[in-house]
Design a protein around this motif. Structure first.
Motif, PDB file in Angstrom:
ATOM      1  N   HIS A   1       3.553 -46.055  46.165  1.00  0.00           N
ATOM      2  CA  HIS A   1       3.478 -44.727  45.539  1.00  0.00           C
ATOM      3  C   HIS A   1       4.869 -44.128  45.288  1.00  0.00           C
ATOM      4  N   LEU A   2       5.897 -44.689  45.881  1.00  0.00           N
ATOM      5  CA  LEU A   2       7.260 -44.185  45.686  1.00  0.00           C
ATOM      6  C   LEU A   2       7.944 -44.798  44.457  1.00  0.00           C
ATOM      7  N   LEU A   3       7.355 -45.835  43.885  1.00  0.00           N
ATOM      8  CA  LEU A   3       7.943 -46.478  42.709  1.00  0.00           C
ATOM      9  C   LEU A   3       7.859 -45.562  41.487  1.00  0.00           C
ATOM     10  N   PRO A   4       8.826 -45.676  40.572  1.00  0.00           N
ATOM     11  CA  PRO A   4       8.723 -44.903  39.335  1.00  0.00           C
ATOM     12  C   PRO A   4       7.457 -45.304  38.575  1.00  0.00           C
ATOM     13  N   GLY A   5       6.859 -44.380  37.876  1.00  0.00           N
ATOM     14  CA  GLY A   5       5.650 -44.656  37.110  1.00  0.00           C
ATOM     15  C   GLY A   5       5.840 -44.308  35.642  1.00  0.00           C
ATOM     16  N   HIS A   6       5.220 -45.090  34.774  1.00  0.00           N
ATOM     17  CA  HIS A   6       5.340 -44.883  33.330  1.00  0.00           C
ATOM     18  C   HIS A   6       3.973 -45.046  32.672  1.00  0.00           C
ATOM     19  N   THR A   7       3.717 -44.287  31.653  1.00  0.00           N
ATOM     20  CA  THR A   7       2.502 -44.467  30.866  1.00  0.00           C
ATOM     21  C   THR A   7       2.677 -45.703  29.988  1.00  0.00           C
ATOM     22  N   THR A   8       1.581 -46.197  29.460  1.00  0.00           N
ATOM     23  CA  THR A   8       1.645 -47.352  28.559  1.00  0.00           C
ATOM     24  C   THR A   8       2.540 -47.051  27.371  1.00  0.00           C
ATOM     25  N   GLU A   9       2.435 -45.849  26.831  1.00  0.00           N
ATOM     26  CA  GLU A   9       3.243 -45.485  25.669  1.00  0.00           C
ATOM     27  C   GLU A   9       4.741 -45.508  25.987  1.00  0.00           C
ATOM     28  N   GLU A  10       5.103 -45.105  27.195  1.00  0.00           N
ATOM     29  CA  GLU A  10       6.509 -45.140  27.588  1.00  0.00           C
ATOM     30  C   GLU A  10       7.035 -46.567  27.652  1.00  0.00           C
ATOM     31  N   ASP A  11       6.180 -47.506  27.961  1.00  0.00           N
ATOM     32  CA  ASP A  11       6.572 -48.909  28.042  1.00  0.00           C
ATOM     33  C   ASP A  11       6.850 -49.501  26.663  1.00  0.00           C
ATOM     34  N   ALA A  12       6.406 -48.817  25.610  1.00  0.00           N
ATOM     35  CA  ALA A  12       6.564 -49.321  24.244  1.00  0.00           C
ATOM     36  C   ALA A  12       8.020 -49.443  23.822  1.00  0.00           C
ATOM     37  N   VAL A  13       8.912 -48.747  24.461  1.00  0.00           N
ATOM     38  CA  VAL A  13      10.337 -48.872  24.135  1.00  0.00           C
ATOM     39  C   VAL A  13      10.785 -50.315  24.365  1.00  0.00           C
ATOM     40  N   GLU A  14      10.385 -50.897  25.484  1.00  0.00           N
ATOM     41  CA  GLU A  14      10.755 -52.275  25.822  1.00  0.00           C
ATOM     42  C   GLU A  14       9.762 -53.299  25.291  1.00  0.00           C
ATOM     43  N   ALA A  15       8.516 -52.899  25.116  1.00  0.00           N
ATOM     44  CA  ALA A  15       7.460 -53.820  24.680  1.00  0.00           C
ATOM     45  C   ALA A  15       6.602 -53.135  23.615  1.00  0.00           C
ATOM     46  N   PRO A  16       7.104 -53.058  22.373  1.00  0.00           N
ATOM     47  CA  PRO A  16       6.398 -52.300  21.328  1.00  0.00           C
ATOM     48  C   PRO A  16       4.979 -52.786  21.029  1.00  0.00           C
ATOM     49  N   PHE A  17       4.648 -54.034  21.352  1.00  0.00           N
ATOM     50  CA  PHE A  17       3.309 -54.546  21.076  1.00  0.00           C
ATOM     51  C   PHE A  17       2.221 -53.763  21.809  1.00  0.00           C
ATOM     52  N   VAL A  18       2.564 -53.073  22.926  1.00  0.00           N
ATOM     53  CA  VAL A  18       1.535 -52.363  23.693  1.00  0.00           C
ATOM     54  C   VAL A  18       0.847 -51.277  22.876  1.00  0.00           C
TER      55      VAL A  18
END
Length: 159
Positions: A121-138
């Motif tokens: 629970h202490l790890l940074p969290g990101h929404t799927t859309e935020e991950d699109a910067v590194e992985a636009p296919f999402v």
């Protein structure tokens, strides 16, 4: 009074189930056998003791993981489905259509617990859309996963 009904199934929809009755024994098991069976840090399970379990579509395959335990899974997509032992059948919590209704109340096999699990629970969290910067296919993912509800036929339309 109407009895509670919980349904669920595997990722591809080949195997579906319905549980009628109260489900009160949700757990997490940290033993190494459960870790391997789920391919995860722990196995979230929901005991069906005291309720009625019906398989409404397909048949699960199984693997005898010990002299007492049988592990059920979908033979088509590999989704872990059951832990079956002399004291009853437990269903993989994530296989339920709404697993949020079945929060765990106890942990088992804590001798096998991986240390960092308590700190996830202490790890940074990101929404799927935020991950699109590194992985636009999402942003273009089309899910072929069975929906979280019973369907008369699956797949509903040819792909």
């Amino acid at each position: 009074m109407t009895e509670a009904i919980h349904s669920g199934g595997c990722q591809c929809g080949a195997v579906r189930f319905r549980v009628t009755g109260v489900l009160k024994d949700s757990s997490i098991c940290h033993c190494r056998m459960c870790q391997k069976a789920f391919g995860a840090y722990y196995a979230p399970l929901v005991s069906t003791r005291g309720a009625v379990l019906e398989w409404t579509r397909g048949e699960r395959k199984s693997f005898r993981s010990s002299n007492f335990a049988l592990r059920g899974f979908c033979g088509d997509c590999g989704t872990p489905m059951t832990y079956e032992a002399p004291d009853g059948i437990a269903i993989a919590a994530g296989a339920f259509d709404d697993p949020s209704l079945l929060p765990p109340v106890v942990q088992f096999g804590i001798e096998g617990k991986i240390d960092f699990v308590d700190h996830l629970h202490l790890l940074p969290g990101h929404t799927t859309e935020e991950d699109a910067v590194e992985a636009p296919f999402v942003l273009e993912v089309v899910s072929y996963q069975h929906p979280d509800r019973d369907t008369e036929h699956w797949p509903e339309a040819p792909r």
